[in-house]
Design a protein around this motif. Structure first.
Motif, mmCIF file in Angstrom:
data_model
loop_
_atom_site.group_PDB
_atom_site.id
_atom_site.type_symbol
_atom_site.label_atom_id
_atom_site.label_comp_id
_atom_site.label_asym_id
_atom_site.label_seq_id
_atom_site.Cartn_x
_atom_site.Cartn_y
_atom_site.Cartn_z
ATOM 1 N N ARG A 169 0.837 -1.204 0.000
ATOM 2 C CA ARG A 169 0.000 0.000 0.000
ATOM 3 C C ARG A 169 0.871 1.253 0.000
ATOM 4 O O ARG A 169 0.598 2.213 -0.733
ATOM 5 N N LEU A 170 1.929 1.230 0.794
ATOM 6 C CA LEU A 170 2.821 2.390 0.852
ATOM 7 C C LEU A 170 3.547 2.585 -0.481
ATOM 8 O O LEU A 170 3.617 3.708 -1.002
ATOM 9 N N ALA A 171 4.079 1.508 -1.042
ATOM 10 C CA ALA A 171 4.828 1.613 -2.290
ATOM 11 C C ALA A 171 3.946 2.119 -3.428
ATOM 12 O O ALA A 171 4.356 2.969 -4.218
ATOM 13 N N TYR A 172 2.733 1.607 -3.515
ATOM 14 C CA TYR A 172 1.821 2.041 -4.577
ATOM 15 C C TYR A 172 1.417 3.500 -4.375
ATOM 16 O O TYR A 172 1.321 4.260 -5.346
ATOM 17 N N ASP A 186 2.739 -4.876 -11.278
ATOM 18 C CA ASP A 186 2.874 -6.325 -11.161
ATOM 19 C C ASP A 186 2.289 -6.795 -9.840
ATOM 20 O O ASP A 186 2.882 -6.579 -8.782
ATOM 21 N N GLU A 187 1.118 -7.378 -9.883
ATOM 22 C CA GLU A 187 0.525 -8.073 -8.742
ATOM 23 C C GLU A 187 0.205 -7.199 -7.536
ATOM 24 O O GLU A 187 0.157 -7.680 -6.417
ATOM 25 N N VAL A 188 -0.018 -5.910 -7.717
ATOM 26 C CA VAL A 188 -0.378 -5.066 -6.575
ATOM 27 C C VAL A 188 -1.705 -5.512 -5.970
ATOM 28 O O VAL A 188 -1.904 -5.435 -4.752
ATOM 29 N N LEU A 189 -2.594 -6.027 -6.810
ATOM 30 C CA LEU A 189 -3.918 -6.402 -6.317
ATOM 31 C C LEU A 189 -3.900 -7.725 -5.554
ATOM 32 O O LEU A 189 -4.820 -8.029 -4.802
ATOM 33 N N ALA A 190 -2.846 -8.514 -5.734
ATOM 34 C CA ALA A 190 -2.786 -9.813 -5.077
ATOM 35 C C ALA A 190 -2.459 -9.685 -3.600
ATOM 36 O O ALA A 190 -2.790 -10.564 -2.807
ATOM 37 N N VAL A 191 -1.796 -8.598 -3.219
ATOM 38 C CA VAL A 191 -1.354 -8.430 -1.839
ATOM 39 C C VAL A 191 -2.349 -7.619 -1.024
ATOM 40 O O VAL A 191 -2.583 -7.900 0.146
ATOM 41 N N GLY A 192 -2.954 -6.621 -1.643
ATOM 42 C CA GLY A 192 -3.866 -5.753 -0.913
ATOM 43 C C GLY A 192 -5.175 -6.435 -0.563
ATOM 44 O O GLY A 192 -5.596 -7.394 -1.213
ATOM 45 N N ASP A 193 -5.829 -5.918 0.468
ATOM 46 C CA ASP A 193 -7.136 -6.445 0.840
ATOM 47 C C ASP A 193 -8.210 -5.872 -0.094
ATOM 48 O O ASP A 193 -7.923 -5.097 -1.003
ATOM 49 N N ALA A 194 -9.466 -6.276 0.133
ATOM 50 C CA ALA A 194 -10.551 -5.884 -0.771
ATOM 51 C C ALA A 194 -10.712 -4.365 -0.842
ATOM 52 O O ALA A 194 -10.949 -3.799 -1.917
ATOM 53 N N PHE A 196 -8.416 -2.046 -0.356
ATOM 54 C CA PHE A 196 -7.313 -1.455 -1.112
ATOM 55 C C PHE A 196 -7.475 -1.746 -2.604
ATOM 56 O O PHE A 196 -7.166 -0.889 -3.439
ATOM 57 N N GLN A 197 -7.949 -2.927 -2.948
ATOM 58 C CA GLN A 197 -8.185 -3.246 -4.349
ATOM 59 C C GLN A 197 -9.198 -2.295 -4.973
ATOM 60 O O GLN A 197 -9.056 -1.876 -6.125
ATOM 61 N N GLN A 198 -10.232 -1.935 -4.208
ATOM 62 C CA GLN A 198 -11.216 -0.978 -4.705
ATOM 63 C C GLN A 198 -10.583 0.392 -4.920
ATOM 64 O O GLN A 198 -10.895 1.082 -5.901
#
Length: 261
Positions: A169-172, A186-194, A196-198
């Motif tokens: 979250r911080l890096a993005y 690359d794969e930011v959505l795989a690590v974040g929770d729902a 954060f994905q929104q």
């Protein structure tokens, strides 16, 4: 933030094109034997290590339009991350051309450029500076960066105590603050929770409205279907299909034998 351009743009790419790959290939050398100690080198100074070529990308060609949200899907080891690194200039391709028109902001590997012994506050300043933000710009945007990452309570905590989700979250949050034309993710959505994905999805919409280009790599076909206009399917480093994201994802499921209903 990385400016990229082709060394040889003949024939030139269309004005509406953000990225064009022309028959790119990339292989890595895999050693058959390793000599990790000084003693081994002294005992066997003339012993030669043999190598085997591992082709990761094979004659990959496609183009991405400006303002497009473009996805790359494929199983583990298909060459997705290598493709992103080739576009970002982290890897030099063995053959073909990578042509990029615009400024890149690559968000490829979690933790790259972070100092785990420093706090989020210090890492925002360091990373923001490396990405081209002035100290004044960082001061003006600092609260926004921390708020987007939802790290207000942990801003002075060392990153080594952060979860992988907090780190991403911080890096993005830092990566999207710098001026860019093309965002590689690359794969930011795989690590974040729902939640954060929104948030990420909303930023993807904002980027498209602003005419910015998104290249998203994901192990999740659902993410490619939901967030991308077009996509490619990679298998063993080669492009199997390119087209509307939902069609490419359907083909991926079919080839993997995954039921979708």
């Amino acid at each position: 933030m990385v400016p990229r351009a082709s060394l040889n743009s003949d024939p030139p790419i269309a004005a509406s094109t953000a990225i064009e790959l022309r028959g790119i290939s990339k292989a890595f050398r895999i050693p058959h034997e390793r000599r990790d100690t000084v003693r081994e080198h002294f005992l066997h100074p003339a012993k030669r290590t043999t190598y085997e070529a591992n082709a990761v990308l094979r004659n990959v060609s496609f183009s991405i339009k400006k303002g497009e949200r473009f996805g790359v899907v494929g199983r583990n080891g298909s060459g997705k991350t290598t493709l992103l690194k080739a576009i970002a200039g982290i890897y030099r391709v063995d053959a073909g051309q990578v042509i990029v028109r615009g400024m890149l902001s690559p968000f490829i590997e979690l933790g790259v450029g972070f100092n785990m012994e420093l706090s989020a506050r210090d890492n925002v300043i360091i990373n923001g500076t490396l990405l081209g933000l002035s100290r004044r710009e960082l001061n003006e945007r600092f609260d926004e960066i921390i708020a987007f990452a939802e790290l207000e309570r942990f801003v002075d905590q060392r990153l080594k105590n952060y979860s992988s989700g907090m780190q991403v979250r911080l890096a993005y949050s830092v990566a999207i603050q710098v001026p860019f034309d093309i965002l590689l993710v690359d794969e930011v959505l795989a690590v974040g929770d729902a939640k954060f994905q929104q948030k990420c999805a909303r930023t993807f919409d904002d980027f498209q409205e602003a005419g910015k280009t998104l290249l998203l790599v994901s192990h999740s076909p659902t993410a490619i279907r939901d967030y991308c206009d077009r996509a490619i399917l990679l298998e063993d480093g080669a492009v199997v299909s390119i087209g509307p994201a939902d069609e490419v994802v359907d083909l991926y499921y079919e080839r993997e034998g995954i039921a979708t209903s």
